[in-house]
Enzyme design. Sequence first.
Site, PDB file in Angstrom:
ATOM      1  N   LYS A  32       0.875  -1.090   0.064  1.00  0.00           N
ATOM      2  CA  LYS A  32       0.136   0.169  -0.040  1.00  0.00           C
ATOM      3  C   LYS A  32       0.777   1.302   0.092  1.00  0.00           C
ATOM      4  CE  LYS A  32      -0.150  -0.196   5.118  1.00  0.00           C
ATOM      5  NZ  LYS A  32      -1.056  -0.885   6.334  1.00  0.00           N
ATOM      6  N   TYR A 255      14.835  30.334   7.092  1.00  0.00           N
ATOM      7  CA  TYR A 255      13.575  31.401   7.520  1.00  0.00           C
ATOM      8  C   TYR A 255      13.458  31.322   9.040  1.00  0.00           C
ATOM      9  CZ  TYR A 255      11.623  30.819   2.737  1.00  0.00           C
ATOM     10  OH  TYR A 255      11.401  30.692   1.615  1.00  0.00           O
TER      11      TYR A 255
END
Length: 365
Positions: A32, A255
Amino acid sequence: MRAEARIDLDRIAANINLLKGPTRTPLMAVVKADAYGHGLVEVGLAAEKSGADWLGVALLEEAIKLRTHGVRAPILAWLVPPGSDFKQAVAHDIDIAVASIAAFKEISTLPNKPRIHIEFDTGMSRGGFLDEWNEFLKSDFSKVHVIGVFSHFARADEPEEQQNVDQLKRFNEMVTDLADIGINPEIKHLSNSAATLKNSAAHFDLVRTGISLYGLTPDLKHLGDSKALGLAPAMQLRAKLHLVKSVAAHTPVGYGATAHTDKQTKLGVVAMGYADGIPRVAQGAGVFVDGVRAPIIGRVSMDQFVVDLGPGSQAKSGDWVIVFGDGTRGEYTADDWGAASGSINYEIVTRIGPRVPRIYAPHVY
Ligand SMILES: *Cc1c(COP(=O)(O)O)cnc(C)c1O
């Protein structure tokens, strides 16, 4: 190319061999979520070729994709809610997990006796029958082929927990409930990777292995790392240094200027960011370059992050660095990245973004 995830399919084959063990336990390769980020079709086909007896996925779309790319082994899909295109499942010979009366009603109206696996909630309170169980037992099962029954452990990665014993007991009770109405499925399955490795009493007729197939531990703390378990991590994540630059001490980085250099040093700008699945919150991981670990400094950006290479580093702009690998040379691992971001190896590999090419080849150093 600025980044790549190298997937060694031979390692997946070796892991399958280890997990099947000397008793050759029938194994479902859980693929999956794009095979936990490793590539659905490539891993599905390789797993089948390497001895996986079944393939397991969450979504019907995943199962259909495997079929249309040539997988012939039986496939089970277990997150298929009412209203799904069950006809397609039957057309592609896909086994469907049933966890609600609503879904059962839709499936049992289809022709050709759809193949189903009845899912039990044995204590995780997630998938499977719980409150509807007694009513479900009164259903007409003549229009379906009940191939299997299954459930899922909540705490298999903590083998000493009583809940494992309780869930196993409840599993057997629910099997008996079905036997009492004349339903005796061929395949009972309960074990995920952790139970496959640590709880042979729960193997039954099939084990469903996900994370261990990819060579990663289900739980670093309780079960140890890949090496301790004899597993071979299949994915090596690499990226290029977009840029190397020298900076002075006390230079703000990234940042928010959340970090400053503590000395004159060289910074490396790694060409990967949170758009590629590098967790923005990661602190304490980094890359392996020029034979040493270079830790992240400052915040991870969308397409890039910065590492402190140290003043003496010989790394140059354009060099490849290892973001994570099997750890044998000292590089960071998916376990390290999980720990560095308050998460687990499962999430690290599964979230590697679609713009990172998957290369099916041995790891490089
Ligand atoms: C994901 C999943 C697995 C595989 O779990 P791992 O811990 O990765 O081995 C097995 N069964 C079900 C139902 C799952 O959802």
